[in-house]
Each structure stands twice: as structure tokens, then as C-alpha cells.
Motif scaffolding. Structure first.
Motif, PDB file in Angstrom:
ATOM      1  N   PRO A   1       0.793  -1.280  -0.010  1.00 45.96           N
ATOM      2  CA  PRO A   1      -0.018  -0.077   0.024  1.00 45.96           C
ATOM      3  C   PRO A   1       0.747   1.114  -0.082  1.00 45.96           C
ATOM      4  CG  PRO A   1      -0.817  -1.607   1.554  1.00 45.96           C
ATOM      5  CD  PRO A   1       0.375  -2.043   1.067  1.00 45.96           C
ATOM      6  N   GLY A   2       0.689   1.990  -0.959  1.00 52.10           N
ATOM      7  CA  GLY A   2       1.475   3.544  -0.877  1.00 52.10           C
ATOM      8  C   GLY A   2       2.635   3.312  -1.659  1.00 52.10           C
ATOM      9  N   ASP A   3       2.828   2.130  -2.430  1.00 51.89           N
ATOM     10  CA  ASP A   3       4.272   1.860  -3.134  1.00 51.89           C
ATOM     11  C   ASP A   3       4.274   2.377  -4.450  1.00 51.89           C
ATOM     12  OD1 ASP A   3       6.464   0.759  -2.704  1.00 51.89           O
ATOM     13  OD2 ASP A   3       5.804  -1.548  -2.774  1.00 51.89           O
ATOM     14  N   GLU A   4       4.974   2.906  -4.912  1.00 42.14           N
ATOM     15  CA  GLU A   4       5.245   3.678  -6.320  1.00 42.14           C
ATOM     16  C   GLU A   4       6.436   2.794  -7.192  1.00 42.14           C
ATOM     17  OE1 GLU A   4       3.275   6.270  -7.355  1.00 42.14           O
ATOM     18  OE2 GLU A   4       2.190   6.247  -5.379  1.00 42.14           O
ATOM     19  N   LEU A   5       6.540   1.612  -6.800  1.00 42.69           N
ATOM     20  CA  LEU A   5       7.403   0.757  -7.609  1.00 42.69           C
ATOM     21  C   LEU A   5       7.316   0.844  -9.079  1.00 42.69           C
ATOM     22  CD1 LEU A   5       9.837  -0.888  -6.499  1.00 42.69           C
ATOM     23  CD2 LEU A   5       8.497  -2.965  -6.760  1.00 42.69           C
ATOM     24  N   ARG A   6       8.361   1.060  -9.791  1.00 44.04           N
ATOM     25  CA  ARG A   6       8.142   1.302 -11.306  1.00 44.04           C
ATOM     26  C   ARG A   6       8.631   0.159 -12.056  1.00 44.04           C
ATOM     27  NH1 ARG A   6       7.062   6.173 -13.590  1.00 44.04           N
ATOM     28  NH2 ARG A   6       8.193   5.516 -15.398  1.00 44.04           N
ATOM     29  N   LEU A   7       7.844  -0.194 -13.055  1.00 41.85           N
ATOM     30  CA  LEU A   7       8.543  -1.472 -13.702  1.00 41.85           C
ATOM     31  C   LEU A   7       9.034  -0.794 -15.243  1.00 41.85           C
ATOM     32  CD1 LEU A   7       8.830  -4.574 -14.306  1.00 41.85           C
ATOM     33  CD2 LEU A   7       6.475  -4.248 -15.328  1.00 41.85           C
ATOM     34  N   SER A   8      10.545  -1.358 -15.371  1.00 47.95           N
ATOM     35  CA  SER A   8      10.936  -1.037 -16.824  1.00 47.95           C
ATOM     36  C   SER A   8      11.017  -2.308 -17.598  1.00 47.95           C
ATOM     37  CB  SER A   8      12.344  -0.586 -16.570  1.00 47.95           C
ATOM     38  OG  SER A   8      12.269   0.735 -15.773  1.00 47.95           O
ATOM     39  N   VAL A   9      10.673  -1.932 -18.902  1.00 48.02           N
ATOM     40  CA  VAL A   9      10.784  -3.258 -19.885  1.00 48.02           C
ATOM     41  C   VAL A   9      11.558  -2.695 -21.077  1.00 48.02           C
ATOM     42  CG1 VAL A   9       9.285  -4.869 -21.311  1.00 48.02           C
ATOM     43  CG2 VAL A   9       8.573  -4.052 -19.012  1.00 48.02           C
ATOM     44  N   ASN A  10      12.333  -3.572 -21.702  1.00 50.16           N
ATOM     45  CA  ASN A  10      13.196  -3.358 -22.895  1.00 50.16           C
ATOM     46  C   ASN A  10      12.345  -3.396 -24.030  1.00 50.16           C
ATOM     47  OD1 ASN A  10      16.018  -2.669 -22.022  1.00 50.16           O
ATOM     48  ND2 ASN A  10      15.565  -4.399 -20.628  1.00 50.16           N
ATOM     49  N   LEU A  11      12.379  -2.763 -25.009  1.00 51.30           N
ATOM     50  CA  LEU A  11      11.609  -2.739 -26.397  1.00 51.30           C
ATOM     51  C   LEU A  11      12.683  -3.016 -27.274  1.00 51.30           C
ATOM     52  CD1 LEU A  11       8.644  -0.318 -26.305  1.00 51.30           C
ATOM     53  CD2 LEU A  11       8.721  -2.625 -25.563  1.00 51.30           C
ATOM     54  N   SER A  12      12.428  -3.474 -28.499  1.00 46.93           N
ATOM     55  CA  SER A  12      13.210  -3.329 -29.782  1.00 46.93           C
ATOM     56  C   SER A  12      12.312  -2.871 -31.001  1.00 46.93           C
ATOM     57  CB  SER A  12      13.316  -5.035 -30.013  1.00 46.93           C
ATOM     58  OG  SER A  12      12.433  -5.496 -31.003  1.00 46.93           O
ATOM     59  N   MET A  13      13.213  -2.775 -32.249  1.00 44.52           N
ATOM     60  CA  MET A  13      12.322  -2.334 -33.495  1.00 44.52           C
ATOM     61  C   MET A  13      11.040  -3.111 -33.624  1.00 44.52           C
ATOM     62  SD  MET A  13      13.241   0.527 -34.498  1.00 44.52           S
ATOM     63  CE  MET A  13      12.430   0.523 -35.671  1.00 44.52           C
ATOM     64  N   ASP A  14      11.188  -4.478 -33.396  1.00 43.67           N
ATOM     65  CA  ASP A  14      10.109  -5.237 -33.843  1.00 43.67           C
ATOM     66  C   ASP A  14       8.823  -4.698 -33.328  1.00 43.67           C
ATOM     67  OD1 ASP A  14      11.175  -7.191 -35.752  1.00 43.67           O
ATOM     68  OD2 ASP A  14      12.546  -7.729 -33.876  1.00 43.67           O
ATOM     69  N   ASN A  15       8.795  -4.556 -31.665  1.00 38.18           N
ATOM     70  CA  ASN A  15       7.644  -3.915 -31.206  1.00 38.18           C
ATOM     71  C   ASN A  15       7.528  -2.448 -31.738  1.00 38.18           C
ATOM     72  OD1 ASN A  15       9.537  -4.955 -28.563  1.00 38.18           O
ATOM     73  ND2 ASN A  15       7.725  -6.102 -29.144  1.00 38.18           N
ATOM     74  N   LEU A  16       8.338  -1.638 -32.281  1.00 34.59           N
ATOM     75  CA  LEU A  16       8.140  -0.337 -32.763  1.00 34.59           C
ATOM     76  C   LEU A  16       7.528  -0.470 -33.967  1.00 34.59           C
ATOM     77  CD1 LEU A  16      10.844   1.640 -30.941  1.00 34.59           C
ATOM     78  CD2 LEU A  16       8.609   1.166 -30.393  1.00 34.59           C
ATOM     79  N   ASN A  17       7.397  -1.533 -34.653  1.00 36.28           N
ATOM     80  CA  ASN A  17       6.541  -1.758 -36.003  1.00 36.28           C
ATOM     81  C   ASN A  17       5.626  -2.255 -35.889  1.00 36.28           C
ATOM     82  OD1 ASN A  17       8.744  -0.628 -37.701  1.00 36.28           O
ATOM     83  ND2 ASN A  17      10.038  -2.483 -37.576  1.00 36.28           N
ATOM     84  N   ALA A  18       4.924  -2.775 -34.833  1.00 32.77           N
ATOM     85  CA  ALA A  18       3.660  -3.380 -34.754  1.00 32.77           C
ATOM     86  C   ALA A  18       2.674  -2.331 -34.068  1.00 32.77           C
ATOM     87  CB  ALA A  18       3.673  -4.393 -33.649  1.00 32.77           C
ATOM     88  N   LEU A  19       1.705  -1.803 -34.986  1.00 27.83           N
ATOM     89  CA  LEU A  19       1.156  -0.696 -34.650  1.00 27.83           C
ATOM     90  C   LEU A  19       0.094  -0.981 -33.628  1.00 27.83           C
ATOM     91  CD1 LEU A  19       0.152   0.682 -38.259  1.00 27.83           C
ATOM     92  CD2 LEU A  19       1.858   1.623 -36.629  1.00 27.83           C
ATOM     93  N   ASP A  20      -0.310  -2.201 -33.394  1.00 27.75           N
ATOM     94  CA  ASP A  20      -1.512  -2.529 -32.246  1.00 27.75           C
ATOM     95  C   ASP A  20      -0.449  -2.705 -30.956  1.00 27.75           C
ATOM     96  OD1 ASP A  20       0.232  -4.781 -32.366  1.00 27.75           O
ATOM     97  OD2 ASP A  20      -1.695  -6.038 -32.123  1.00 27.75           O
ATOM     98  N   PHE A  21       0.709  -2.423 -30.720  1.00 34.04           N
ATOM     99  CA  PHE A  21       1.662  -2.511 -29.636  1.00 34.04           C
ATOM    100  C   PHE A  21       0.771  -1.923 -28.429  1.00 34.04           C
ATOM    101  CE2 PHE A  21       5.343  -2.250 -26.770  1.00 34.04           C
ATOM    102  CZ  PHE A  21       5.165  -3.711 -26.453  1.00 34.04           C
ATOM    103  N   PRO A  22       0.995  -0.457 -28.687  1.00 33.25           N
ATOM    104  CA  PRO A  22       0.516   0.324 -27.325  1.00 33.25           C
ATOM    105  C   PRO A  22      -1.027  -0.293 -26.868  1.00 33.25           C
ATOM    106  CG  PRO A  22       1.116   1.858 -29.339  1.00 33.25           C
ATOM    107  CD  PRO A  22       1.101   0.326 -29.712  1.00 33.25           C
ATOM    108  N   ASP A  23      -1.754  -0.850 -27.734  1.00 32.41           N
ATOM    109  CA  ASP A  23      -3.053  -1.409 -26.906  1.00 32.41           C
ATOM    110  C   ASP A  23      -3.017  -2.574 -26.236  1.00 32.41           C
ATOM    111  OD1 ASP A  23      -4.786   0.936 -28.224  1.00 32.41           O
ATOM    112  OD2 ASP A  23      -4.430  -0.276 -30.256  1.00 32.41           O
ATOM    113  N   PHE A  24      -2.003  -3.374 -26.925  1.00 30.08           N
ATOM    114  CA  PHE A  24      -1.654  -4.606 -26.281  1.00 30.08           C
ATOM    115  C   PHE A  24      -0.974  -4.345 -24.752  1.00 30.08           C
ATOM    116  CE2 PHE A  24       1.847  -7.328 -25.039  1.00 30.08           C
ATOM    117  CZ  PHE A  24       1.152  -8.694 -24.847  1.00 30.08           C
TER     118      PHE A  24
END
Length: 409
Positions: free
Chosen positions: A234-257
Motif C-alpha cells: 500500500p502506497g508503493d510507487e514501484l516502477r517497472l521498466s521493460v526493454n523494447l526492440s524495433m520489432d515492437n515499434l513496427n507493430a501498430l497495435d503494440f500500445p493497445d496490447f
């Protein structure tokens, strides 16, 4: 060819063999004596050509070669080139009194030639420095012997992706000012049925080579979101970082996923950060800009990973609004003792501050790195000094241990 001086006890002793090349007789003797006292069989040469000739003619090989750079007839750069041409498979250490920047350039050149470089040392090298570099050679040899470089068939990897064998490990990121845990970076591992936990370096090349990156990320991202959501207090603000690649940045539906996955896990998008390695930002720029903009509209944070190692650092900062810069470990580690690295880190931090971006120091490996980054007012730190990548169930214990360690710092 002059006969090499052997300061060890010869063949059959079981000692590991070292070749030392330096045109200064006194320096050569001192270095050879230090190495022999560490238990190595040492062969010395005042001429680089003699060392090459011995290797070319099938003489005693070497597990490690130490070489000066500034030498007559054949300098250290040419010697390195000749070692690569001779397909030398041992380790290499550069020892020189030259400017540290020249030493680093020579080190990068040797790596580019495919040589196993342990590092570069200024003259005179201390016994502790020699011992540290040689221990790395022993560690690398043991790793090769135990792992033997497993080659995984593509079918096995595809099966691993589709049957849940991929798991997330998490490396913590903390505030340099307060020591508070700011977040974690998700790093994928393969829970192999035969080999146990396999690091991404053993299979990520296969993933990229066969166009599996998008499927790969879509498999591991939902589990990372769920695991870290379940870890929040409760009250935690822990962030999560995830690595992306160009393949993800070419899939237009990725933000919705991403948005749907976060909603299913109950993880706030405002605490999610996508790390984009700048050297991968090539290809379809229009699709990339479309996807990055939509991620920002969903309040997902964006970070440039490994900042300073690619070819488009400033162009990316010009063309898009990132929230965070992660300064690459090759600049951070050791910058407290290196004027050039220190200048690069200071400039990067100043630039980020002017652009109102959060700064993260990658590769904080020891207390000196930690204190130096605090002095420079970097925002966050990540590295082995703080915590290695770990399974999610290990994070609470690490968190308690870190709180105790920070109080001592």
C-alpha cells in the motif's frame, strides 16, 4: 629469433603460461617477477616480432599475453593485429604509460579484432591489478568449461516462448539521494528443462535473427506486470521498466496490447517505463514515431537505454520527448578515476537536467561508483553494487538488506 626468458619452472608444472612483451628490460623484469610470484609460468620478450614468431612456429602457447603499446619495430597496435591474424584464442592485457584515452582506443580495437581482452592497465601495474585481471581470465575459462557455449535449436526456443519457459528476473533501481527503491528492470531468463536458468545473452540473438522479438515480448510483458503488481505494498510507487526492440515499434497495435496487459494485471500505466536502446532506433521511423507517441498518450514512460553508445543520441532527443536517460555502464563504471569518462557523464547529466529528464546511472559496480554518482547529483542508480538480477520472490529480502546497507553508506 632470440630465445625467450622463462621465469617459471617449465613444461609439465601445471602452471598457466603468460607471455609478456615490453621493450624496456627493467619494466619487463618487474612485471615478469610479479606474475611469477602469482604462480604463473612467464615468458618474456623485448621484441613483439619474437613473440609472434614463437606463436607462429608452434612454440609454447599462452593463456594470457601482456603487451606494451609503445615499442620500436612493431608497436602494440600492429602486435594486436598480428595476434588476431594468428587466431590467438587466449586473453590479452594491454599495459602502457600512454594517455588513458589512447589505451582505451587500443582496447576497443583489440576487441573489434575478436580478441579476448581482459582490460588495460597503466604503468606501473600493481600486483593487485594484475591479480584482478588474471582472476577474470580464470573465471572466463571456468565459464567456458562449464557451459561449453550451448547452442539451442530454434524449435526449442519457439517451444520455450509458447509453453511458458521464459521467466522474468528483476534488477533493482534506487534513488541515489535517499536510497529508496525506485523500481525494477525486467530481464528475461529461460528456465531450461536441462540447463536450468539461462541468461538472455545465450538466446536473444536467435530471437532477433528469426523475427521472434514481438512474440517474445508479448509473452513476458504480461507476467512481469502481474508479478510486480502483486509485489506492491500500500502506497508503493514501484516502477517497472521493460526493454523494447524495433520489432515492437513496427507493430501498430503494440500500445493497445500494453494497455490491455496492464489493465488485466491491475498495474498503473504511469508506473510503467519502456526502455528503447538508441542504436536500435532505425528502420521505419514513421511507425516508430506513431507507436512512441501513442505510448506517451497512455502516460507510459519512455527511456533511452544505453545512452551514448549509439549513433543517434542527440537526434532522438531532438525528435521525441523522452522521460529518462539511462547512461551506459561503459561511461559510469570507473568514471570517478577517469577524467574523460567523468567529463562525458557530467555532460550527459547536464543535458538531461536541461531537458527535464530523469537520469539513471547503469553499471554502478562498487562504492566508488555509487559515491561519485551521488556527488554528481544523478537521480537513480542500477548495478551489481545495488543488486543483481533476481527472481521476484527474492526482491522483498533484498529490499530489507538494501535498507540496512544504505544506512551504513
Amino acid at each position: 629469433m632470440s630465445e625467450p626468458e622463462n621465469t617459471g619452472s617449465g613444461e609439465g608444472t601445471g602452471k598457466r603460461r603468460i607471455i609478456v612483451v615490453d621493450d624496456e628490460p627493467f619494466v619487463l623484469k618487474v612485471l615478469a617477477r610479479q606474475l611469477s610470484l602469482l604462480g604463473y609460468e612467464v615468458h618474456t620478450f623485448e621484441r613483439a616480432q619474437d613473440a609472434i614468431s614463437m606463436l607462429d612456429t608452434g612454440g609454447p602457447g599462452a593463456h594470457v599475453v601482456f603487451t606494451d603499446l609503445q615499442m620500436p619495430e612493431m608497436d602494440g597496435v600492429e602486435f594486436v593485429r598480428r595476434l588476431a591474424g594468428a587466431r590467438y584464442e587466449g586473453h590479452l592485457v594491454l599495459v602502457s604509460g600512454e594517455d588513458p584515452r589512447i589505451l582505451r582506443s587500443a582496447e576497443r580495437l583489440a576487441r573489434a579484432h575478436g580478441l579476448n581482452v581482459l582490460g588495460a592497465l597503466p604503468k606501473p601495474a600493481t600486483r593487485e591489478q594484475l591479480k584482478d585481471h588474471l582472476s577474470r581470465a580464470e573465471g572466463a575459462r571456468e565459464a567456458r568449461g562449464s557451459e561449453a557455449g550451448p547452442k539451442y535449436p530454434l524449435d526449442d526456443l519457439v517451444s520455450a516462448i509458447r509453453t511458458g519457459q521464459l521467466v522474468n528476473y528483476y534488477q533493482p533501481q534506487v534513488s541515489l539521494a535517499t536510497g529508496a527503491v525506485a523500481g525494477v528492470e525486467a530481464l528475461v531468463r529461460w528456465r531450461h528443462p536441462r540447463d536450468g536458468i539461462v541468461s538472455a545473452g545465450e538466446f536473444i540473438g536467435l530471437v532477433e535473427q528469426h523475427g521472434l522479438v514481438d512474440e517474445f515480448v508479448r509473452e513476458v510483458l504480461p507476467s512481469a506486470l502481474s508479478e510486480i503488481a502483486g509485489l506492491q505494498l500500500p502506497g508503493d510507487e514501484l516502477r517497472l521498466s521493460v526493454n523494447l526492440s524495433m520489432d515492437n515499434l513496427n507493430a501498430l497495435d503494440f500500445p493497445d496490447f500494453v494497455a490491455a496487459s496492464a489493465a488485466n494485471a491491475g498495474f498503473p500505466l504511469s508506473r510503467l517505463s519502456m526502455e528503447i536502446t538508441e542504436r536500435r532506433l532505425v528502420g521505419d521511423q514513421l511507425s516508430s514515431l506513431d507507436i512512441l507517441t501513442r505510448l506517451k498518450l497512455k502516460r507510459i514512460g519512455l527511456a533511452i537505454d544505453d545512452f551514448g553508445t549509439g549513433h543517434a543520441s542527440l537526434a532522438q532527443l531532438r525528435d521525441f520527448q523522452y522521460d529518462e536517460i539511462k547512461i551506459d555502464c561503459s561511461f559510469i563504471h570507473g568514471s570517478y578515476a577517469d577524467e574523460s569518462l567523468d567529463a562525458i557523464v557530467r555532460a550527459s547529466l547536464s543535458l538531461a537536467k536541461q531537458l527535464k529528464m530523469t537520469t539513471v546511472a547503469e553499471g554502478v559496480e562498487n562504492a566508488n561508483d555509487w559515491h561519485h554518482m551521488r556527488e554528481l547529483a544523478c537521480d537513480r542508480a542500477q548495478g551489481y553494487f545495488i543488486g543483481r538480477p533476481m527472481a521476484v520472490e527474492e526482491l522483498p529480502r533484498w529490499r530489507n538488506e538494501w535498507a540496512s546497507r544504505f544506512r551504513q553508506l
